[in-house]
Design a protein around this motif. Structure first.
Motif, PDB file in Angstrom:
ATOM      1  N   ALA A 266      -5.025  -2.726  -8.183  1.00  0.00           N
ATOM      2  CA  ALA A 266      -6.473  -3.744  -7.473  1.00  0.00           C
ATOM      3  C   ALA A 266      -6.895  -4.295  -8.137  1.00  0.00           C
ATOM      4  O   ALA A 266      -7.432  -3.477  -9.658  1.00  0.00           O
TER       5      ALA A 266
ATOM      6  N   GLU B  86      -6.839  -6.136   0.556  1.00  0.00           N
ATOM      7  CA  GLU B  86      -7.546  -6.922   0.285  1.00  0.00           C
ATOM      8  C   GLU B  86      -9.365  -6.840   0.425  1.00  0.00           C
ATOM      9  O   GLU B  86      -9.490  -6.482   1.733  1.00  0.00           O
TER      10      GLU B  86
ATOM     11  N   ARG C 225      -0.798  -3.554   1.754  1.00  0.00           N
ATOM     12  CA  ARG C 225      -1.859  -4.246   0.916  1.00  0.00           C
ATOM     13  C   ARG C 225      -3.445  -3.645   1.001  1.00  0.00           C
ATOM     14  O   ARG C 225      -3.467  -3.862   2.315  1.00  0.00           O
TER      15      ARG C 225
ATOM     16  N   ASP D  67       4.500   1.409   1.222  1.00  0.00           N
ATOM     17  CA  ASP D  67       3.582   0.448   0.874  1.00  0.00           C
ATOM     18  C   ASP D  67       2.417  -0.594   1.556  1.00  0.00           C
ATOM     19  O   ASP D  67       3.270  -1.089   2.301  1.00  0.00           O
TER      20      ASP D  67
ATOM     21  N   ILE E 205      -8.129  -7.888  -4.289  1.00  0.00           N
ATOM     22  CA  ILE E 205      -6.952  -7.775  -4.166  1.00  0.00           C
ATOM     23  C   ILE E 205      -5.743  -6.541  -5.218  1.00  0.00           C
ATOM     24  O   ILE E 205      -6.031  -6.511  -6.240  1.00  0.00           O
TER      25      ILE E 205
ATOM     26  N   TYR F  12      -4.042   3.334  -5.943  1.00  0.00           N
ATOM     27  CA  TYR F  12      -3.910   2.434  -5.420  1.00  0.00           C
ATOM     28  C   TYR F  12      -4.372   1.313  -7.106  1.00  0.00           C
ATOM     29  O   TYR F  12      -5.306   2.433  -7.884  1.00  0.00           O
TER      30      TYR F  12
ATOM     31  N   THR G  65      -2.743  -3.680  -4.021  1.00  0.00           N
ATOM     32  CA  THR G  65      -1.624  -2.473  -3.514  1.00  0.00           C
ATOM     33  C   THR G  65      -1.775  -0.813  -3.236  1.00  0.00           C
ATOM     34  O   THR G  65      -2.986  -0.403  -4.399  1.00  0.00           O
TER      35      THR G  65
ATOM     36  N   TRP H 280      -0.726  -1.587   6.195  1.00  0.00           N
ATOM     37  CA  TRP H 280       0.382  -0.911   5.981  1.00  0.00           C
ATOM     38  C   TRP H 280       1.637  -1.389   6.733  1.00  0.00           C
ATOM     39  O   TRP H 280       2.138  -0.123   7.703  1.00  0.00           O
TER      40      TRP H 280
END
Length: 159
Positions: A118, A89, A87, A85, A100, A116, A102, A75
């Motif tokens: 993904a 994983e 990510r 915004d 994967i 979310y 965001t 973050w």
């Protein structure tokens, strides 16, 4: 397979960011997701969880009884007040499965909403898509564990 979900927390963005970097919260997420063993860390490079948990029954022929899962959340600071915004994983070492995506945090008065989105993939010829479909509810349940644990954390119910 696309997986989308929304979490809403009764806190401002800075408090939610701090929660997601807190090793107490990260450990509670791992424990509530069913992990038997886990290691967590958090720093300038993000929040990280490495966990071992029982594999879903349909996955056992491919994974064995245990799955090792690596979760990384990032973050970075935002230049826009009221949004963040990030990510997310997820990797399963030794397996052709990843997620994967965001996350977008938005301050909404006294709450913070996180959307979310993904892409969850299992790269196995012929059967990968079927396994994705079978695993998707399990994956979503594990993601949504963050919401449940977050509510407890923000209410002061985690030690």
């Amino acid at each position: 397979m696309q997986i989308s979900t929304r979490h809403s927390y009764q806190a401002d963005i800075d408090t939610v960011i701090a929660m997601m970097a807190d090793e107490v919260w990260l450990s509670a997420v791992a424990r509530h997701a069913g992990a038997d063993r886990w290691q967590v860390s958090s720093g300038a490079d993000g929040s990280h969880v490495e966990a071992e948990l029982a594999a879903p029954q349909k996955a056992v022929p491919f994974t064995g009884p245990t799955l090792k899962v690596k979760l990384d959340m990032f973050w970075p600071p935002s230049s826009n007040a009221g949004t963040r915004d990030g990510r997310i994983e997820v990797h399963i070492p030794g397996m052709p499965a990843t997620m994967i995506g965001t996350g977008r945090m938005v301050s909404n008065g006294g709450t913070t909403d996180i959307d979310y989105d993904a892409d969850f993939t299992i790269k196995l010829p012929l059967i990968g898509r079927g396994l994705e479909a079978a695993a998707a509810p399990y994956v979503r349940r594990v993601i949504d564990t963050q919401q449940q644990v977050g509510n407890d954390y923000l209410a002061g119910r985690l030690a």
